[in-house]
Design a protein around this motif. Structure first.
Motif, PDB file in Angstrom:
ATOM      1  N   THR A   2       0.848  -1.187   0.000  1.00 17.43           N
ATOM      2  CA  THR A   2       0.000   0.000   0.000  1.00 17.43           C
ATOM      3  C   THR A   2       0.884   1.238   0.000  1.00 17.43           C
ATOM      4  OG1 THR A   2      -1.704  -1.144   1.263  1.00 17.43           O
ATOM      5  CG2 THR A   2      -1.864   1.247   1.163  1.00 17.43           C
ATOM      6  N   ARG A  27       0.490   5.253   0.533  1.00 17.76           N
ATOM      7  CA  ARG A  27      -0.423   6.274   1.055  1.00 17.76           C
ATOM      8  C   ARG A  27       0.207   7.644   0.847  1.00 17.76           C
ATOM      9  NH1 ARG A  27       0.219   2.146   4.488  1.00 17.76           N
ATOM     10  NH2 ARG A  27      -1.596   0.838   4.846  1.00 17.76           N
ATOM     11  N   SER A  71      -4.748   9.584  -0.041  1.00 16.67           N
ATOM     12  CA  SER A  71      -5.083   8.658  -1.118  1.00 16.67           C
ATOM     13  C   SER A  71      -4.294   7.389  -0.864  1.00 16.67           C
ATOM     14  CB  SER A  71      -4.719   9.238  -2.479  1.00 16.67           C
ATOM     15  OG  SER A  71      -5.497  10.372  -2.758  1.00 16.67           O
ATOM     16  N   TYR A 117      -3.306   3.600  -2.227  1.00 16.92           N
ATOM     17  CA  TYR A 117      -3.205   2.792  -3.439  1.00 16.92           C
ATOM     18  C   TYR A 117      -2.720   1.392  -3.068  1.00 16.92           C
ATOM     19  CZ  TYR A 117      -3.178   7.349  -5.749  1.00 16.92           C
ATOM     20  OH  TYR A 117      -3.483   8.624  -6.173  1.00 16.92           O
ATOM     21  N   TRP A 118      -3.408   0.350  -3.514  1.00 16.90           N
ATOM     22  CA  TRP A 118      -3.058  -1.043  -3.227  1.00 16.90           C
ATOM     23  C   TRP A 118      -2.535  -1.711  -4.492  1.00 16.90           C
ATOM     24  CZ3 TRP A 118      -2.313  -4.757   0.281  1.00 16.90           C
ATOM     25  CH2 TRP A 118      -2.495  -6.091  -0.086  1.00 16.90           C
ATOM     26  N   ALA A 119      -1.523  -2.537  -4.330  1.00 15.01           N
ATOM     27  CA  ALA A 119      -1.022  -3.404  -5.406  1.00 15.01           C
ATOM     28  C   ALA A 119      -0.663  -4.730  -4.773  1.00 15.01           C
ATOM     29  CB  ALA A 119       0.199  -2.785  -6.067  1.00 15.01           C
ATOM     30  N   LEU A 128      -1.657  -1.599 -10.025  1.00 15.70           N
ATOM     31  CA  LEU A 128      -1.997  -0.635  -8.985  1.00 15.70           C
ATOM     32  C   LEU A 128      -3.502  -0.394  -9.060  1.00 15.70           C
ATOM     33  CD1 LEU A 128      -0.549   1.107  -6.860  1.00 15.70           C
ATOM     34  CD2 LEU A 128      -0.449   2.931  -8.563  1.00 15.70           C
ATOM     35  N   PRO A 150      -7.239   1.338  -8.190  1.00 14.38           N
ATOM     36  CA  PRO A 150      -7.668   2.728  -8.001  1.00 14.38           C
ATOM     37  C   PRO A 150      -7.621   3.095  -6.511  1.00 14.38           C
ATOM     38  CG  PRO A 150      -9.210   1.566  -9.420  1.00 14.38           C
ATOM     39  CD  PRO A 150      -8.278   0.533  -8.843  1.00 14.38           C
ATOM     40  N   PRO A 151      -7.350   4.361  -6.209  1.00 17.77           N
ATOM     41  CA  PRO A 151      -7.202   4.742  -4.805  1.00 17.77           C
ATOM     42  C   PRO A 151      -8.530   4.829  -4.060  1.00 17.77           C
ATOM     43  CG  PRO A 151      -7.109   6.693  -6.154  1.00 17.77           C
ATOM     44  CD  PRO A 151      -7.163   5.500  -7.102  1.00 17.77           C
ATOM     45  N   ASP A 176     -14.116   0.846  -7.774  1.00 14.53           N
ATOM     46  CA  ASP A 176     -13.286  -0.190  -8.378  1.00 14.53           C
ATOM     47  C   ASP A 176     -14.190  -1.201  -9.074  1.00 14.53           C
ATOM     48  OD1 ASP A 176     -11.021  -1.674  -9.051  1.00 14.53           O
ATOM     49  OD2 ASP A 176     -10.330  -1.906  -6.991  1.00 14.53           O
TER      50      ASP A 176
END
Length: 157
Positions: free
Chosen positions: A69, A71, A81, A83-85, A92, A94-95, A111
């Motif tokens: 993540t 941030r 915001s 963001y997860w990957a 990546l 969407p935030p 999402d």
């Protein structure tokens, strides 16, 4: 947090360091009555940009994959915001965007999950020096109802 309870660029400082994480996740993210699975993880978080950025990596040893993540704090909006990957997709996501108020962080975004549009909510709560809770929920009906589908309980090793 500011004196008026608003967000600051240091809201995620609590997360810095290493954590043991107990995960509880629905097998079907959209089935409110569906079964849960439980599995361990180890998270390591670091602080950047004088607190206005934060990165954590979560390793799921029994699953064979990791997540990350990022941030970022936007001072003009007083919002984060997130963001997860993950290593499964290499993408990546969407935030989710939001802030902390009164020790609780709420973050929302849009999402897709298995071909369906979903509203995503992350909630950070129960934050102390040695513990924290993160919860993810999805809504497919414009936030009228939420399906909690992933809970992480963080504790210091």
């Amino acid at each position: 947090m500011t004196a008026d309870g608003g967000a600051t660029g240091n809201d995620f400082d609590f997360l810095i360091g290493t954590w043991d994480v107990a995960n509880r996740r629905r097998l079907d993210f959209l089935d409110a009555a569906g079964a849960w699975e439980e599995f361990p993880a180890v998270a390591r978080a670091s602080r950047h940009f004088d607190g206005a950025a934060n990165i954590d990596e979560v390793e799921f040893p029994t699953k064979g994959w990791s997540g990350l993540t990022l941030r970022l704090y936007a001072p003009e909006r007083r919002e984060w915001s997130l963001y997860w990957a993950d290593s499964r997709t290499g993408a990546l996501f969407p935030p989710v965007v939001g802030r902390f108020t009164g020790g609780r962080g709420e973050f929302f975004g849009d999402d897709m999950h298995e071909g369906k549009e979903v509203r995503v909510r992350y909630v950070w709560s129960g934050i102390s020096a040695d513990s924290a809770r993160w919860e993810q929920a999805f809504s497919v009906d414009g936030e009228a109802g939420w399906v909690s589908n992933w809970v992480m309980e963080f504790t210091r090793p």
